[in-house]
Design a protein around this motif. Sequence first.
Motif, PDB file in Angstrom:
ATOM      1  N   ASN A   1      75.844  79.926  29.492  1.00  0.00           N
ATOM      2  CA  ASN A   1      75.810  78.538  29.920  1.00  0.00           C
ATOM      3  C   ASN A   1      75.705  78.425  31.441  1.00  0.00           C
ATOM      4  O   ASN A   1      75.122  77.460  31.934  1.00  0.00           O
ATOM      5  CB  ASN A   1      77.030  77.785  29.415  1.00  0.00           C
ATOM      6  N   PHE A   2      76.297  79.369  32.156  1.00  0.00           N
ATOM      7  CA  PHE A   2      76.181  79.344  33.616  1.00  0.00           C
ATOM      8  C   PHE A   2      74.716  79.502  34.039  1.00  0.00           C
ATOM      9  O   PHE A   2      74.271  78.862  34.991  1.00  0.00           O
ATOM     10  CB  PHE A   2      77.026  80.444  34.259  1.00  0.00           C
ATOM     11  N   GLU A   3      73.983  80.368  33.349  1.00  0.00           N
ATOM     12  CA  GLU A   3      72.580  80.581  33.692  1.00  0.00           C
ATOM     13  C   GLU A   3      71.742  79.346  33.386  1.00  0.00           C
ATOM     14  O   GLU A   3      70.838  79.005  34.138  1.00  0.00           O
ATOM     15  CB  GLU A   3      72.020  81.801  32.948  1.00  0.00           C
ATOM     16  N   ARG A   4      72.044  78.662  32.301  1.00  0.00           N
ATOM     17  CA  ARG A   4      71.324  77.426  31.990  1.00  0.00           C
ATOM     18  C   ARG A   4      71.581  76.382  33.076  1.00  0.00           C
ATOM     19  O   ARG A   4      70.676  75.677  33.513  1.00  0.00           O
ATOM     20  CB  ARG A   4      71.747  76.898  30.624  1.00  0.00           C
ATOM     21  N   GLU A   5      72.830  76.300  33.516  1.00  0.00           N
ATOM     22  CA  GLU A   5      73.166  75.356  34.579  1.00  0.00           C
ATOM     23  C   GLU A   5      72.452  75.735  35.884  1.00  0.00           C
ATOM     24  O   GLU A   5      71.924  74.868  36.579  1.00  0.00           O
ATOM     25  CB  GLU A   5      74.675  75.324  34.801  1.00  0.00           C
ATOM     26  N   GLN A   8      68.928  74.657  35.689  1.00  0.00           N
ATOM     27  CA  GLN A   8      68.819  73.209  35.855  1.00  0.00           C
ATOM     28  C   GLN A   8      68.839  72.831  37.337  1.00  0.00           C
ATOM     29  O   GLN A   8      68.026  72.032  37.794  1.00  0.00           O
ATOM     30  CB  GLN A   8      69.962  72.495  35.114  1.00  0.00           C
ATOM     31  N   VAL A   9      69.774  73.399  38.074  1.00  0.00           N
ATOM     32  CA  VAL A   9      69.887  73.100  39.509  1.00  0.00           C
ATOM     33  C   VAL A   9      68.622  73.563  40.241  1.00  0.00           C
ATOM     34  O   VAL A   9      68.043  72.822  41.035  1.00  0.00           O
ATOM     35  CB  VAL A   9      71.155  73.758  40.107  1.00  0.00           C
ATOM     36  N   ASN A  57      62.623  75.008  29.390  1.00  0.00           N
ATOM     37  CA  ASN A  57      63.553  74.089  30.054  1.00  0.00           C
ATOM     38  C   ASN A  57      63.072  73.712  31.459  1.00  0.00           C
ATOM     39  O   ASN A  57      63.218  72.565  31.885  1.00  0.00           O
ATOM     40  CB  ASN A  57      64.953  74.686  30.118  1.00  0.00           C
TER      41      ASN A  57
END
Length: 65
Positions: A1-5, A8-9, A57
Amino acid sequence: NFEREADQVAGRYLRNDPEKTKPLRDILQKLTSSHSGSSGTPGFLATHPGTDERIKNLIAIETQP
């Protein structure tokens, strides 16, 4: 989840660039392609979401207002 966030940034930051997220997408693809002859995913990316998901994404971020 950290990598997805993190994606996103980075994607929101890059969408203001004329090339948008393409450079990051290219890097992700090259990292995966360069290791396709071995186990497929480089060890350092084993805990990350799949490259296809990440690229999808990033493309979606470009179309967000």
